[in-house]
Structure formats: structure tokens, C-alpha cells
Write a protein that holds these residues in place. Structure first.
Motif, PDB file in Angstrom:
ATOM      1  N   ASP A 143     -14.351  -6.427   6.826  1.00  0.00           N
ATOM      2  CA  ASP A 143     -14.704  -6.452   5.399  1.00  0.00           C
ATOM      3  C   ASP A 143     -14.865  -5.022   4.883  1.00  0.00           C
ATOM      4  OD1 ASP A 143     -15.509  -7.223   2.899  1.00  0.00           O
ATOM      5  OD2 ASP A 143     -17.500  -7.931   3.502  1.00  0.00           O
ATOM      6  N   VAL A 144     -13.716  -4.369   4.646  1.00  0.00           N
ATOM      7  CA  VAL A 144     -13.696  -2.961   4.255  1.00  0.00           C
ATOM      8  C   VAL A 144     -13.318  -2.840   2.781  1.00  0.00           C
ATOM      9  CG1 VAL A 144     -12.612  -0.707   4.655  1.00  0.00           C
ATOM     10  CG2 VAL A 144     -13.088  -2.234   6.598  1.00  0.00           C
ATOM     11  N   TRP A 145     -14.003  -1.912   2.077  1.00  0.00           N
ATOM     12  CA  TRP A 145     -13.750  -1.661   0.659  1.00  0.00           C
ATOM     13  C   TRP A 145     -13.560  -0.164   0.456  1.00  0.00           C
ATOM     14  CZ3 TRP A 145     -14.035  -5.827  -2.981  1.00  0.00           C
ATOM     15  CH2 TRP A 145     -14.391  -7.046  -2.402  1.00  0.00           C
ATOM     16  N   PHE A 146     -12.548   0.198  -0.329  1.00  0.00           N
ATOM     17  CA  PHE A 146     -12.209   1.606  -0.549  1.00  0.00           C
ATOM     18  C   PHE A 146     -12.671   2.065  -1.934  1.00  0.00           C
ATOM     19  CE2 PHE A 146      -9.492   0.384   2.874  1.00  0.00           C
ATOM     20  CZ  PHE A 146      -9.142   1.538   3.562  1.00  0.00           C
ATOM     21  N   GLY A 147     -13.333   3.213  -1.981  1.00  0.00           N
ATOM     22  CA  GLY A 147     -13.721   3.803  -3.255  1.00  0.00           C
ATOM     23  C   GLY A 147     -12.558   4.520  -3.928  1.00  0.00           C
ATOM     24  N   GLU A 148     -12.865   5.255  -4.990  1.00  0.00           N
ATOM     25  CA  GLU A 148     -11.829   5.972  -5.736  1.00  0.00           C
ATOM     26  C   GLU A 148     -11.508   7.313  -5.085  1.00  0.00           C
ATOM     27  OE1 GLU A 148     -11.614   5.307 -10.378  1.00  0.00           O
ATOM     28  OE2 GLU A 148     -13.642   5.876  -9.800  1.00  0.00           O
ATOM     29  N   ASN A 149     -10.279   7.754  -5.314  1.00  0.00           N
ATOM     30  CA  ASN A 149      -9.851   9.123  -4.971  1.00  0.00           C
ATOM     31  C   ASN A 149     -10.089   9.474  -3.503  1.00  0.00           C
ATOM     32  OD1 ASN A 149      -9.224   9.528  -7.733  1.00  0.00           O
ATOM     33  ND2 ASN A 149     -11.377  10.041  -8.141  1.00  0.00           N
ATOM     34  N   ILE A 150      -9.848   8.528  -2.635  1.00  0.00           N
ATOM     35  CA  ILE A 150      -9.983   8.776  -1.195  1.00  0.00           C
ATOM     36  C   ILE A 150      -8.682   9.402  -0.666  1.00  0.00           C
ATOM     37  CG2 ILE A 150     -10.157   7.624   1.051  1.00  0.00           C
ATOM     38  CD1 ILE A 150     -12.142   5.695  -0.209  1.00  0.00           C
ATOM     39  N   VAL A 151      -8.820  10.361   0.238  1.00  0.00           N
ATOM     40  CA  VAL A 151      -7.669  11.007   0.868  1.00  0.00           C
ATOM     41  C   VAL A 151      -7.691  10.689   2.361  1.00  0.00           C
ATOM     42  CG1 VAL A 151      -6.518  13.198   1.364  1.00  0.00           C
ATOM     43  CG2 VAL A 151      -7.694  12.874  -0.832  1.00  0.00           C
ATOM     44  N   LEU A 194       0.831  -1.203   0.000  1.00  0.00           N
ATOM     45  CA  LEU A 194       0.000   0.000   0.000  1.00  0.00           C
ATOM     46  C   LEU A 194       0.869   1.259   0.000  1.00  0.00           C
ATOM     47  CD1 LEU A 194      -2.654   1.552   0.244  1.00  0.00           C
ATOM     48  CD2 LEU A 194      -2.659   1.074   2.693  1.00  0.00           C
ATOM     49  N   LEU A 195       1.927   1.253   0.796  1.00  0.00           N
ATOM     50  CA  LEU A 195       2.828   2.405   0.844  1.00  0.00           C
ATOM     51  C   LEU A 195       3.435   2.700  -0.526  1.00  0.00           C
ATOM     52  CD1 LEU A 195       4.842   1.776   4.147  1.00  0.00           C
ATOM     53  CD2 LEU A 195       3.210   3.614   3.741  1.00  0.00           C
ATOM     54  N   VAL A 196       4.003   1.667  -1.169  1.00  0.00           N
ATOM     55  CA  VAL A 196       4.761   1.915  -2.399  1.00  0.00           C
ATOM     56  C   VAL A 196       3.856   2.113  -3.610  1.00  0.00           C
ATOM     57  CG1 VAL A 196       6.800   0.725  -1.529  1.00  0.00           C
ATOM     58  CG2 VAL A 196       5.122  -0.553  -2.876  1.00  0.00           C
ATOM     59  N   GLN A 197       2.578   1.699  -3.522  1.00  0.00           N
ATOM     60  CA  GLN A 197       1.651   1.930  -4.629  1.00  0.00           C
ATOM     61  C   GLN A 197       0.944   3.283  -4.514  1.00  0.00           C
ATOM     62  OE1 GLN A 197      -1.061  -1.385  -5.045  1.00  0.00           O
ATOM     63  NE2 GLN A 197       0.459  -2.640  -6.090  1.00  0.00           N
ATOM     64  N   SER A 198       1.131   3.940  -3.386  1.00  0.00           N
ATOM     65  CA  SER A 198       0.415   5.199  -3.126  1.00  0.00           C
ATOM     66  C   SER A 198       1.162   6.386  -3.730  1.00  0.00           C
ATOM     67  CB  SER A 198       0.275   5.406  -1.621  1.00  0.00           C
ATOM     68  OG  SER A 198       1.526   5.795  -1.064  1.00  0.00           O
ATOM     69  N   ASP A 199       0.582   7.583  -3.526  1.00  0.00           N
ATOM     70  CA  ASP A 199       1.225   8.804  -4.009  1.00  0.00           C
ATOM     71  C   ASP A 199       2.424   9.198  -3.150  1.00  0.00           C
ATOM     72  OD1 ASP A 199      -0.253   9.421  -1.766  1.00  0.00           O
ATOM     73  OD2 ASP A 199      -1.219  11.203  -2.614  1.00  0.00           O
ATOM     74  N   LYS A 220     -10.645   0.553  -5.195  1.00  0.00           N
ATOM     75  CA  LYS A 220     -10.884   1.073  -6.550  1.00  0.00           C
ATOM     76  C   LYS A 220      -9.657   1.828  -7.027  1.00  0.00           C
ATOM     77  CE  LYS A 220     -15.905   1.755  -6.953  1.00  0.00           C
ATOM     78  NZ  LYS A 220     -16.930   2.810  -7.209  1.00  0.00           N
ATOM     79  N   SER A 221      -9.051   2.563  -6.113  1.00  0.00           N
ATOM     80  CA  SER A 221      -7.740   3.175  -6.342  1.00  0.00           C
ATOM     81  C   SER A 221      -7.071   3.318  -4.989  1.00  0.00           C
ATOM     82  CB  SER A 221      -7.867   4.535  -7.037  1.00  0.00           C
ATOM     83  OG  SER A 221      -8.497   5.490  -6.197  1.00  0.00           O
ATOM     84  N   ILE A 222      -5.742   3.360  -4.993  1.00  0.00           N
ATOM     85  CA  ILE A 222      -5.014   3.477  -3.730  1.00  0.00           C
ATOM     86  C   ILE A 222      -5.195   4.898  -3.188  1.00  0.00           C
ATOM     87  CG2 ILE A 222      -2.747   3.338  -2.639  1.00  0.00           C
ATOM     88  CD1 ILE A 222      -3.794   0.646  -3.563  1.00  0.00           C
ATOM     89  N   PRO A 223      -5.556   5.030  -1.906  1.00  0.00           N
ATOM     90  CA  PRO A 223      -5.804   6.369  -1.349  1.00  0.00           C
ATOM     91  C   PRO A 223      -4.551   7.249  -1.343  1.00  0.00           C
ATOM     92  CG  PRO A 223      -6.650   4.644   0.105  1.00  0.00           C
ATOM     93  CD  PRO A 223      -5.825   3.965  -0.927  1.00  0.00           C
ATOM     94  N   LEU A 228     -18.287  -2.804   4.889  1.00  0.00           N
ATOM     95  CA  LEU A 228     -18.167  -1.352   5.013  1.00  0.00           C
ATOM     96  C   LEU A 228     -17.493  -0.801   3.763  1.00  0.00           C
ATOM     97  CD1 LEU A 228     -18.252   1.339   6.497  1.00  0.00           C
ATOM     98  CD2 LEU A 228     -16.217   0.649   7.778  1.00  0.00           C
ATOM     99  N   VAL A 229     -18.194   0.071   3.041  1.00  0.00           N
ATOM    100  CA  VAL A 229     -17.669   0.659   1.803  1.00  0.00           C
ATOM    101  C   VAL A 229     -17.411   2.141   2.029  1.00  0.00           C
ATOM    102  CG1 VAL A 229     -18.084   1.089  -0.645  1.00  0.00           C
ATOM    103  CG2 VAL A 229     -18.951  -1.013   0.419  1.00  0.00           C
ATOM    104  N   LEU A 230     -16.169   2.558   1.834  1.00  0.00           N
ATOM    105  CA  LEU A 230     -15.837   3.977   1.928  1.00  0.00           C
ATOM    106  C   LEU A 230     -16.119   4.631   0.573  1.00  0.00           C
ATOM    107  CD1 LEU A 230     -12.471   3.807   3.916  1.00  0.00           C
ATOM    108  CD2 LEU A 230     -14.776   4.142   4.795  1.00  0.00           C
ATOM    109  N   PRO A 231     -16.878   5.714   0.547  1.00  0.00           N
ATOM    110  CA  PRO A 231     -17.341   6.272  -0.730  1.00  0.00           C
ATOM    111  C   PRO A 231     -16.226   6.956  -1.525  1.00  0.00           C
ATOM    112  CG  PRO A 231     -17.999   7.679   1.097  1.00  0.00           C
ATOM    113  CD  PRO A 231     -17.398   6.457   1.708  1.00  0.00           C
ATOM    114  N   ASP A 232     -16.459   7.077  -2.834  1.00  0.00           N
ATOM    115  CA  ASP A 232     -15.532   7.792  -3.707  1.00  0.00           C
ATOM    116  C   ASP A 232     -15.340   9.225  -3.203  1.00  0.00           C
ATOM    117  OD1 ASP A 232     -15.665   5.516  -5.218  1.00  0.00           O
ATOM    118  OD2 ASP A 232     -16.803   6.390  -6.880  1.00  0.00           O
ATOM    119  N   ASP A 233     -14.144   9.751  -3.440  1.00  0.00           N
ATOM    120  CA  ASP A 233     -13.824  11.170  -3.198  1.00  0.00           C
ATOM    121  C   ASP A 233     -13.927  11.584  -1.735  1.00  0.00           C
ATOM    122  OD1 ASP A 233     -13.509  11.616  -6.026  1.00  0.00           O
ATOM    123  OD2 ASP A 233     -15.699  11.617  -6.173  1.00  0.00           O
ATOM    124  N   ALA A 234     -13.915  10.627  -0.824  1.00  0.00           N
ATOM    125  CA  ALA A 234     -14.008  10.968   0.603  1.00  0.00           C
ATOM    126  C   ALA A 234     -12.648  11.423   1.128  1.00  0.00           C
ATOM    127  CB  ALA A 234     -14.481   9.757   1.397  1.00  0.00           C
TER     128      ALA A 234
END
Length: 474
Positions: free
Chosen positions: A436-444, A375-380, A420-423, A459-465
Motif C-alpha cells: 500500500d504505497v502512495w507517491f507524493g508530488e515532484n519525486i525523483v 508509468l513509463l509513458v506518463q513520466s518525463d 500525486k504526480s508521476i515521478p 507507506l507514503v513517500l513525501p513530496d519533493d523526495a
């Protein structure tokens, strides 16, 4: 390293070794060199001899023994000088490990790290860039095990058209011994892979020699080999270190880096009886373990990045002088208690002349041992430049965020499908995810974040959160 010898009341240790020698002679899966290497190793183990560390004789290494990285001499950026240095170098990656702990089959080095590129792809790009930029010929050497050999041969075919020489060899293959009687397991009929093991990365030195690759590199004019784990993304060629070794004729250099609370069990360098030596936690008397773990007294730990003179390796292997501490590794395989004896390459430091450590920046230690590291190395937090994974300067905090992911994320396949994308984690201090956690796109993610799914719930974290200093629950 002290090693407890299993009791064998019916036989002497000499009789035991003779019996093992006879059993070993019946096995045709391994070479005579491997048989001799195994017999020497188990003979040392059965002897019960150990060189116990006298705690009162341990001294902190001086800056001459463990050289601060910023004290290494700057040298000319003249391309001719750089080419002359690089032409003395080979890069060796320890490639014997499988990706099973991350849910993968085959060599760990073929796990995709970023943008579809594997560890091996990144390593190849790094060395290709050096060779192209300076018209040099740094070969990539891969030490495989019998577990990774066949897969690696197929993988390196994709680099056939690259301007890079890829050299592969296998480290030794030793038989596991059955713990109750110390008989080699294959001699009892366990002839599949489960009956065998690769005996640790300390085997790199005799295996380089036994396979002829050591002489091959020396014949090419190579003087030093840079050895590192294939999963350490920070282990790239460093010309300042290489230049220092060449100028000072150091036969061995271990890269160490400042210890944090996450590294308290890592081996450290000490001065002991006028030589530099690696001290591992298993060598520490019980009453001094807490002292060893202290980041105040023992401030550095071994990154397993090593620079070693090739002719020195040849001299010491031929003299059978590399008597590294034995690491007994008991396991239970297919319901049978077995023992495998291993050695570590870092422990060889005390046998080389003018051996030193270099206290390098933490950026040279970026291992990927779990999906939390992925997760660290795939992130920004990182970008890739010419195959090197480079930290984003927008991160002003020296330490990386601490990441803790629950079992649902352990396997790479499960990890990837939950994002969906790495935060964005540039401003993250810590992240703990469970359930059971799922991450949406463009999460910060910022500050300290905890995400907990209730048992049996998704638990789904929404896009752009944007989540900052929060505990998120279902």
C-alpha cells in the motif's frame, strides 16, 4: 503450429465436422462468410494436420531478408514525393481488445495515456498531422470486434470535424466450442457474448475483404496498409519503410527489433525452405525451447507492426491461400471448459511474395500492456509531439527502466490515485513497488529503487523526495 486434436471416440472427424456444420446453420447471429470461415478453421484443426518445423532446416535470415533499418535508402524530403507515398497508404489499427486487464471497461484504445489524450486521440493526431503537412489523404481504419464495436462508433464521432477519414469494420465473430464434445457453445443456448470470440488478428485479412473495406481502399488508390496494435505507441507511419516497399515491390514487411531478456518468448523471423517465416515458441520442439529463447541465436522478435500490399491480400484471400498456423486457446468461461481457435497476422508472411522483415529501432515498439508501462509513458521519459510519443534525449541509457508494480497498482484507477504526480525517472534503472504505497508530488527516482510497505501498513513517500539506490520500507 502443432495442435492436439481432442479425442472423439464415438464419431469420426468428418462426422464431427458435419455435426458442427448443422449446429452452425441454426445460429443467425453471424453471417454466412463467418460461418464458412469458422468451418474452414475448425475443419483444419480437426484434421490434425500440422506442418511441423524441421529444426535442422531453420536458417538465420540474411540482411536481404531482414533488412537493417539503417540500410534503408534515404529518399528525397520533397513534399511532392512524400505526398505521393502517403496517398498510397492506409493505417489500420487492431482495435478489438478490451481494457479489462487494466481494470477498464470498453475498448483499450480509450485509456488515457498522457495529458488527457487516449491511444485513439494520439493516433488521430499523428495522421491528421501527416495529412495536413503534406496535403495527403491517409485514412485511419479501425478493426473492431463485437466487444468494442458499439463503443468505438460513439468514440469516433468526436473526430467527425477532423480532416481525417475514419473507417471502421468488425472482424469475424466465431462461436466458442465446448471442449468435451466440440459443439458450438451458442448452439447449446449460450447466446450472449460469452458464447463467442474474435478469432485473433490473423482474421484481419479475410475480414477486410468480407466487409468490402479492402475493395474500398483499393478503389481509392491505396496500395499498402500499415497494421499495428492500437496500444503500441511506437507504431507511427515511417516513410523510409514505405518507400523501400514501394521501390522493391515487397508485398509484406514485418517490423522486428532486437530481443532483450524480457522478450525471449516473442516470435522471430527465420529463413525456412527458401521463404521468410515467423517462428513462434509454440512451434518449437521441447528440446530446443532454451535455444529459441537465446538472445544470441535468435536476436530479433516480432513487434506486430506490419506493412502489407492490399492487392496481394485480395489475391490470397480470394484463393483461400492464407492458411496460417492455428493457435488453440483453451479457456474456462462461466465454469465451462471451452476452446477458441485463433490465427496471428504475422504468420501470414510466408504466403506473400518478396516478403521481408525490417530490423527497426526499439523506439517503434512501445506497447502499454499494464500500468507499469503506463508509468513509463506518463513520466518525463517521454513527451508528445504531433501525437507521437517521443523519448526524452536526456535519457542516455538506451534501455527503459524496468518497472514492477504490485497488485495495488494493477487497475488504472488505483494506479492514478496513488500518484500525486508521476515521478521523474530519467536516471532510473529499476523500480519495484509492493504493498500500500502512495507517491507524493515532484519525486525523483534514480538508480535501483525498491519501495515496500509492510503488510497492513500504508507507506507514503513525501513530496519533493529524491530516492537513489535505496530500499524504502515502512
Amino acid at each position: 503450429m502443432a495442435s492436439a486434436v481432442l479425442d472423439a471416440p464415438a464419431t469420426t472427424k468428418v462426422d464431427q465436422l458435419d455435426r458442427i456444420r448443422l449446429e452452425l446453420a441454426t445460429l443467425n447471429q453471424i453471417s454466412d462468410n463467418e460461418k464458412q470461415g469458422f468451418l474452414k478453421l475448425i475443419g483444419r484443426y480437426l484434421s490434425g494436420k500440422s506442418e511441423a518445423i524441421q529444426w535442422e532446416n531453420i536458417k538465420a535470415p540474411t540482411d536481404e531478408v531482414v533488412v537493417p533499418y539503417d540500410k534503408l535508402a534515404d529518399f528525397s524530403d520533397d513534399p511532392v514525393k512524400i505526398k505521393s507515398l502517403l496517398d498510397k497508404l492506409a493505417v489500420l489499427k487492431l482495435n478489438g481488445g478490451l481494457g479489462t486487464t487494466m481494470g477498464c471497461t470498453g475498448p483499450k484504445s480509450v485509456i488515457e495515456v498522457r495529458n488527457g489524450l487516449t491511444f485513439l486521440d494520439l493516433i488521430v493526431k499523428q495522421i491528421e498531422n501527416l495529412n495536413h503537412t503534406y496535403n495527403a489523404n491517409v485514412p485511419l481504419v479501425l478493426m473492431n470486434s463485437f466487444n468494442t464495436h458499439e463503443d468505438t462508433l460513439q468514440i469516433v464521432e468526436r473526430y467527425a470535424d477532423s480532416k481525417l477519414e475514419v473507417i471502421t469494420f468488425n472482424q469475424s465473430q466465431y462461436p466458442r466450442v465446448v471442449a468435451e464434445d466440440m459443439v458450438p457453445w451458442p448452439a447449446k443456448g449460450k447466446t450472449d457474448n460469452a458464447g463467442w470470440y474474435p478469432p485473433g488478428h490473423g482474421d484481419v485479412f479475410p475480414s477486410l475483404a468480407n466487409t468490402g473495406k479492402l475493395d474500398e481502399l483499393i478503389a481509392q488508390g491505396k496500395e499498402y496498409v500499415f497494421i499495428a496494435n492500437s496500444d503500441n505507441l511506437g507504431a507511427i507511419v515511417d516513410l523510409k519503410i514505405l518507400n523501400h516497399l514501394v521501390e522493391n515491390q515487397n508485398e509484406y514487411c514485418m517490423e522486428v527489433t532486437p530481443k532483450t531478456l524480457a522478450d525471449v518468448k516473442g516470435g522471430t523471423l527465420i529463413s525456412y525452405e527458401d521463404r521468410v517465416q515467423l517462428l513462434e515458441i509454440a512451434q518449437v520442439p521441447d528440446e530446443h525451447v532454451n535455444e529459441f529463447k537465446s538472445i544470441d541465436k535468435f536476436k530479433i522478435f516480432n513487434t506486430n507492426n506490419m506493412w502489407v500490399n492490399l492487392k496481394a491480400i485480395k489475391r490470397l484471400v480470394e484463393a483461400d491461400a492464407l492458411q496460417m498456423e492455428i493457435i488453440p486457446n483453451p479457456k474456462e468461461v462461466d465454469g465451462v471448459k471451452v476452446l477458441q481457435l485463433e490465427t496471428a497476422a504475422g504468420a501470414a508472411i510466408r504466403f506473400f511474395d518478396r516478403a521481408i522483415g525490417v530490423n527497426v529501432p526499439r523506439s517503434r515498439f512501445l506497447p502499454v500492456k499494464a500500468t507499469s508501462d503506463l508509468l513509463l509513458v506518463q513520466s518525463d521519459l517521454y513527451t508528445v509531439q504531433n501525437g507521437a510519443v517521443v523519448r526524452n534525449r536526456a535519457r542516455t541509457i538506451p534501455q527503459n527502466p524496468s518497472i514492477e508494480l504490485s497488485g495495488e497498482f494493477k487497475k488504472v484507477g488505483d494506479f492514478l490515485k496513488r500518484f500525486k504526480s508521476i515521478p521523474s525517472i530519467i536516471e532510473l534503472d529499476s523500480l519495484k513497488v509492493s504493498g500500500d504505497v502512495w507517491f507524493g508530488e515532484n519525486i525523483v527516482l534514480k538508480g535501483k529503487v525498491i519501495v515496500e510497505a509492510a503488510k497492513g501498513e500504508k507507506l507514503v513517500l513525501p513530496d519533493d523526495a529524491t530516492i537513489e539506490d535505496k530500499v524504502v520500507k515502512e
